[in-house]
Design an enzyme around this catalytic site. Structure first.
Site, PDB file in Angstrom:
ATOM      1  N   THR A 258       0.814  -1.226   0.000  1.00 46.99           N
ATOM      2  CA  THR A 258       0.000   0.000   0.000  1.00 46.99           C
ATOM      3  C   THR A 258       0.845   1.272   0.000  1.00 46.99           C
ATOM      4  O   THR A 258       0.649   2.142   0.854  1.00 46.99           O
ATOM      5  CB  THR A 258      -0.933   0.035   1.242  1.00 46.99           C
ATOM      6  OG1 THR A 258      -0.096   0.004   2.423  1.00 46.99           O
ATOM      7  CG2 THR A 258      -1.904  -1.119   1.277  1.00 46.99           C
ATOM      8  N   GLU A 381       8.454  -2.068  12.576  1.00 49.64           N
ATOM      9  CA  GLU A 381       9.552  -1.254  12.042  1.00 49.64           C
ATOM     10  C   GLU A 381      10.570  -2.114  11.347  1.00 49.64           C
ATOM     11  O   GLU A 381      11.138  -1.733  10.322  1.00 49.64           O
ATOM     12  CB  GLU A 381      10.211  -0.464  13.187  1.00 49.64           C
ATOM     13  CG  GLU A 381      11.220   0.582  12.717  1.00 49.64           C
ATOM     14  CD  GLU A 381      12.673   0.103  12.734  1.00 49.64           C
ATOM     15  OE1 GLU A 381      13.565   0.922  12.443  1.00 49.64           O
ATOM     16  OE2 GLU A 381      12.936  -1.088  13.017  1.00 49.64           O
ATOM     17  N   GLU A 382      10.836  -3.282  11.934  1.00 53.79           N
ATOM     18  CA  GLU A 382      11.934  -4.110  11.413  1.00 53.79           C
ATOM     19  C   GLU A 382      11.679  -4.567   9.980  1.00 53.79           C
ATOM     20  O   GLU A 382      12.609  -4.863   9.242  1.00 53.79           O
ATOM     21  CB  GLU A 382      12.171  -5.319  12.326  1.00 53.79           C
ATOM     22  CG  GLU A 382      12.705  -4.961  13.720  1.00 53.79           C
ATOM     23  CD  GLU A 382      14.097  -4.339  13.699  1.00 53.79           C
ATOM     24  OE1 GLU A 382      14.677  -4.165  12.608  1.00 53.79           O
ATOM     25  OE2 GLU A 382      14.607  -3.994  14.786  1.00 53.79           O
ATOM     26  N   GLU A 393       0.809   8.247   6.564  1.00 49.84           N
ATOM     27  CA  GLU A 393      -0.119   8.239   5.426  1.00 49.84           C
ATOM     28  C   GLU A 393      -1.546   8.526   5.877  1.00 49.84           C
ATOM     29  O   GLU A 393      -2.267   9.295   5.243  1.00 49.84           O
ATOM     30  CB  GLU A 393      -0.058   6.874   4.721  1.00 49.84           C
ATOM     31  CG  GLU A 393       1.244   6.646   3.980  1.00 49.84           C
ATOM     32  CD  GLU A 393       1.447   5.206   3.539  1.00 49.84           C
ATOM     33  OE1 GLU A 393       2.263   4.973   2.634  1.00 49.84           O
ATOM     34  OE2 GLU A 393       0.805   4.293   4.109  1.00 49.84           O
ATOM     35  N   HIS A 510      20.262  -7.733  15.858  1.00 50.34           N
ATOM     36  CA  HIS A 510      19.326  -8.577  15.101  1.00 50.34           C
ATOM     37  C   HIS A 510      19.597 -10.078  15.259  1.00 50.34           C
ATOM     38  O   HIS A 510      19.239 -10.863  14.376  1.00 50.34           O
ATOM     39  CB  HIS A 510      19.320  -8.197  13.605  1.00 50.34           C
ATOM     40  CG  HIS A 510      18.610  -6.909  13.325  1.00 50.34           C
ATOM     41  ND1 HIS A 510      18.185  -6.560  12.062  1.00 50.34           N
ATOM     42  CD2 HIS A 510      18.236  -5.879  14.136  1.00 50.34           C
ATOM     43  CE1 HIS A 510      17.606  -5.359  12.114  1.00 50.34           C
ATOM     44  NE2 HIS A 510      17.631  -4.930  13.369  1.00 50.34           N
TER      45      HIS A 510
END
Lengths: 705, 705
Positions: A258, A381-382, A393, A510
């Protein structure tokens, strides 16, 4: 009285004293005070900073990082509830808090069919198989919720081919191999993290025919060359041999289905096949332990799949008393790859402590900011800054009209040596002012500012030697705020002593080794750096929310623009001159900006002497708040999702100047006889000059023709 | 005392009385008054309306239309000086006035080689040659500065071929000919004005192979069928047989070489060959006198050439006393095709009279508006709204932040029957309120509003039977304000009694017969309609500049959105349902908007009871001012220069609903089995719903989460 009772008494007295200060100084103003406009209260500010408690941050972090909480998992949802409970707490919560849910496209490995890298012999025998999980060294790595290391959004597939080492997978790395006569078609490229973005390694390789991509973390890049189990975590902060960096390989940000629409259930969605920016070839990250065992023919099996998932943002607000329609936003993401003690929970632990202290004041009726403060815990976020991007948006108009600034604290503490701040120029002065009021952790006796100055500094024509403020790329949730919305943004953390480590980032980034124990043992014992970040941030936050005149120093944009111009003249000027491309319009534009900014500063100084007219103050504040907006041009970089900021869009050129100009110049230099390439340079020059002229016009007296 | 002395006395007394009213009521407020916020003063408003003088408007028009003043000609430059002198006059000028010059690409015929249409025989003999100028009936047509009739921006060339009558040159007109078995390749198409835009006639024809285009004005379209010299001007308002409508055939607007850049000398310019939107084939407009003589084989010789010219806007300002950073803009273009008495000088004559009356008050220290008023005389409108568009490009950020509304008065008087107003919905109520305070010209005793109601009305769910406010296309200088900037805009004029004429527009439009005599004799003897327009406009202007609470009724957008939604449900719903495309998200969005608008109206009513807090008023005014902005989406119609307004972009569908949705639907219906066509419908549906949701969010309480 035993010693512990003495301490209890002292603590109690100190708390009472603090409370007294608060009650005394921040009581709701009486009738007679109403005439003086609400402004920043220095003593309140000091008291708030004093209330921020390292041990509470530590306990926040312990809870936040207890379990893996990857985006949209059950534990992520549990943390949504935790945030809502904290922010809706009747004693220490905010005025209102709620959840915003988006249905977004994420990518996951298969539990049933783990991704695998195999070395196969010419007769098809498997000689080696990669690990599916990291070695369980501290218990956390054995949690069933630990996600297998994978490259999010890499397509499924089982390419097999000769192994080729391709360094960092940059365009020039692959070109070098080709120049060496190596045919890359059908190969499996082994690359190391760093240098270029994750997705770029796959995109670049695929252009040369690479069939599969492996990415490992090199001990030289992350561990200052430590590589053995007895010298890595839990024995030091270094990454254990089995550690694997997860990450998103999507080239853009926001929900991939999107772009430019908030991912509400009914939003228009691209077909998956029409999505731009996914890595084109099966890709898998591996450990350095496994990487060194690869040779000759390698098979990569990737079973990643795309899934639509509901991801939540949690939002809270303290309503402004005087200008509720001006928003100071402060946020961080909530989702991690595994336990995420550093990334992002260190930031969330700070966020919760700041919201507790301010919420407590509000609930007690002791204080209310001049402007509204919006707190945000972003989801997903990752996977590509998804929650924050969807939020911008959905509320684009509202935020563009009313957003004063966005403060991001993602990883609060990378290491405990010095402050590190990034931001657009109007944020510099308020960060400096705040950093001068916070004591640096440790025994130096320095302020955060003076300590910072020792580690990262530069010489500023206007200010002399000052700490270096970094620029904002798209590494965290500030991206949509600065690039898409044009809101003055910043990112604040504590970080490394670069004389002691060359690690690309903290080593367990990570991986399943990014745990509470890791933070407590190696990054910030005592959580004093966390507290220093919290104090700096709350100071910035209150200055932005409470100062009658906004503490955004627009003059610092003059310095940036002048340096951009100088670099363009020095580095691009000669060849542009040969092409009869004149930098004169940019010179005029920058000069006009400098004049307009200096004159506005003068008018502000005059206004400061009599701040009784609320509309006069508001008019100037609007000029300051909206300056960043004036650098947006939605048509400047049409091929780059969300990038509209003419000064901070991605720059591939190494000349530190207007990015569109520098990038177009680099392209034109490659084909110097192509007039259309130079036309693009001219166009970008016009875009830059127009943005600076337009911005200058917003700073000039509002009733100038 | 002779009768004329009595009249002089009476006039003098009336003037003194008016002056007394002004002095009495609009003196600079004393100390004690300062506490009450400045608001609209009804008596001042009445006095200002009374000062507007029909005979001064008449004299303005006489001077403005004395000579041809096509864009960038010497006479155009003379009028720039006239405007500057008026606006810089020490007694009746504005606070400041200046000139803004742009270097823009215009198109002119050749004086030396006039464009010519010839009928040629099969052996090459010329049987007929078109006239190069209109018949000199009143002297003005013989002025050497009258430009030869031509199609601006049509390319030079000399196509020759069989003549084909192609009606109005619409896509369906050419398709019809093709269906009749007529091969259009290499033909000269003869079309009549109207139906579709000028440029479209050429674009459509070229698609079918047409080699040259002729366009004439049909007496049935413009003259109620009058066609002989003794029944047309100067004997009536009808177009003489030799009259030819000039016009721009450029498909977009703004300077063709600098889309999205202000046309400063250094701006990036497209190569002429790269410009989009010029007519693709040689084109020439002709008179109906000539059109009827054409037959068989026709040769069209066009010698138009493109020229870079300096075109000026003239801008003036009355600085706001309280909110100088809020701009109410009022403008009209200055350039004509020939003498342009109606188009545009009727509007400029009104503009000058309004600026005189307001300037006189300001210079006398009797009044200063709450907000700033910006007056504009735009250049080169006839070539494609060039001056106004370049202005919006140059000051985009400033105007987007601060523009309250734009009032356009191009042709002030088409005819003297009734008011005709176009605008976006927030403009409706202020136009109505103004029109109710102005007496209609003539002897009816009605107000302009009641008279209007008799001519053009509709039934509104909220207001009952009210005058019909038209929508804004791109026919005049409001286009960039509404479509590119999202500023609430309106266009105001006096116009026809449609029961008395079916003329497409006033008959001498864009011809050498559009003269002062024409206006004085046929359109508005006594200039009372001009004065009524001036009174209505100044009323709107002062309401916008002086009202403490902005008189923009956002509730009227609810009605528009509801009607758009209803039309989508009724006309598109069934087929969308078959494609599983759900209008539900649009329903929710419109309902949310309706709720938010109604709730804001309630809060405004409460606020109205205590308007003493200037920031509370400003916050609400910002919501009202910026609502229009929230409907912009720069990515909604990327192929259409400047069109960003999701509600008012060009609609080719005849369903009166969201234009992007309706147009995409029409396309999809043509290829119902193409999923990508329906995907475009879904995308436009999302764009519409997102815009309405985003707009609703800006109306909700500012400290809502």
């Amino acid at each position: 009285m035993p010693w512990w009772k003495v301490i209890l008494w002292l603590v109690g007295l100190a708390a009472l004293f603090s409370l007294g200060i608060i009650v005394g100084h921040f009581a709701v103003p009486k009738e007679a005070d109403q005439l003086a406009p609400q402004d920043l209260d220095q003593e309140l500010l000091e008291a708030v900073m004093g209330q921020l408690d390292a041990s509470r941050i530590q306990e926040n972090l312990r809870e936040l990082s207890l379990k893996p909480h990857m985006a949209t998992t059950l534990r992520d949802e549990n943390l949504v509830q935790l945030l809502l409970q904290r922010w809706q707490n009747p004693e220490s919560g905010l005025d209102a808090a709620g959840e915003g849910v988006y249905e977004v496209l994420l990518s996951f490995p298969s539990r049933e069919q783990p991704n695998t890298v195999r070395v196969v012999s010419s007769n098809g025998t498997t000689l080696f198989t990669s690990q599916h999980s990291e070695t369980n060294l501290t218990g956390e790595q054995g949690d069933p919720e630990v996600v297998q290391p994978y490259a999010a959004y890499a397509p499924a597939g089982t390419p097999q081919g000769l192994l080729v080492y391709a360094n960092r997978g940059s365009e020039s790395d692959y070109a070098y191999l080709k120049d060496q006569g190596i045919n890359l078609t059908g190969t499996i490229a082994l690359t190391r993290y760093g240098g270029v973005g994750r997705g770029a390694k796959a995109v670049n390789g695929a252009k040369h025919g690479v069939a599969g991509l492996l990415v490992y973390t090199d001990p030289g890049d992350i561990n200052d060359n430590l590589r053995f189990p007895n010298e890595t975590f839990p024995h030091s902060w270094a990454l254990p041999p089995s550690g694997v960096e997860r990450g998103s390989y999507y080239e853009h940000f926001g929900d991939p289905k999107t772009p430019y629409f908030p991912a509400t259930p009914s939003a228009f969605r691209l077909e998956n096949a029409d999505i731009q920016g996914f890595p084109p070839i099966p890709t898998q990250p591996i450990s350095f332990e496994d990487a060194q065992k690869l040779l000759c023919e390698v098979n990569v099996t990737v079973h990643n799949r795309l899934e639509l998932r509901n991801s939540s943002n949690v939002l809270g607000i303290i309503r402004g008393a005087v200008e509720p329609d001006r928003y100071v936003l402060y946020g961080n993401h909530r989702d991690s790859w595994v336990h995420g003690a550093v990334d992002p929970s260190s930031g969330t632990a700070v966020l919760l402590e700041i919201s507790r202290v301010l919420g407590t004041l509000v609930k007690a009726g002791k204080w209310r900011p001049r402007r509204s403060i919006v707190f945000a815990s972003w989801g997903a976020e990752e996977f590509g800054l998804i929650g924050s991007t969807e939020f911008t948006e959905e509320f684009f108009s509202k935020l563009q009209e009313r957003g004063v600034a966005y403060i991001n604290v993602d990883i609060a503490v990378f290491a405990n040596a010095t402050l590190r701040a990034q931001g657009t120029p109007p944020a510099q002065s308020v960060i400096f002012t705040a950093a001068k009021q916070v004591p640096a952790p440790g025994k130096s006796g320095l302020t955060v500012y003076d300590n910072w100055l020792q580690y990262y500094n530069r010489s500023s024509p206007a200010h002399g030697v000052i700490p270096s403020l970094g620029t904002l790329g798209s590494g965290s949730d500030y991206a949509a705020f600065v690039h898409f919305l044009g809101i003055t943004s910043m990112d604040i953390a504590y970080t490394y002593d670069r004389s002691k480590t060359s690690a690309r980032i903290y080593p367990t980034y990570h991986t399943a080794f990014d745990t509470f124990q890791y933070v407590e043992s190696f990054l910030d014992p005592g959580f004093t750096s966390h507290r220093a970040v919290a104090q700096t941030v709350v100071n910035v936050l209150l200055r932005l929310s409470d100062s009658l005149l906004l503490p955004l120093n627009i003059g610092d944009y003059s310095e940036t623009l002048r340096s951009f111009l100088q670099a363009a003249q020095d580095k691009l000027g000669p060849l542009l001159g040969q092409q009869s491309i004149d930098l004169g319009p940019l010179v005029s534009a920058v000069e006009r900006f400098e004049r307009a900014a200096a004159a506005l500063d003068q008018r502000i100084e005059t206004l400061r002497k009599n701040l009784s007219d609320p509309l006069k103050v508001r008019m100037v504040n609007d000029q300051l708040m909206l300056l960043e907006r004036a650098f947006l041009n939605t048509r400047a970089f049409p091929e780059k999702y969300y990038y509209s900021h003419v000064l901070w869009a991605p720059r591939t050129s190494n000349v530190v100047t207007f990015p569109g100009l520098a990038n177009a110049y680099d392209e034109a230099v490659k084909t110097p006889n192509d007039p259309s390439a130079w036309a693009k340079v001219k166009k970008q020059l016009s875009i830059a000059a127009m943005a600076v002229e337009g911005a200058a016009a917003t700073l000039e007296p509002v009733d100038d023709l």
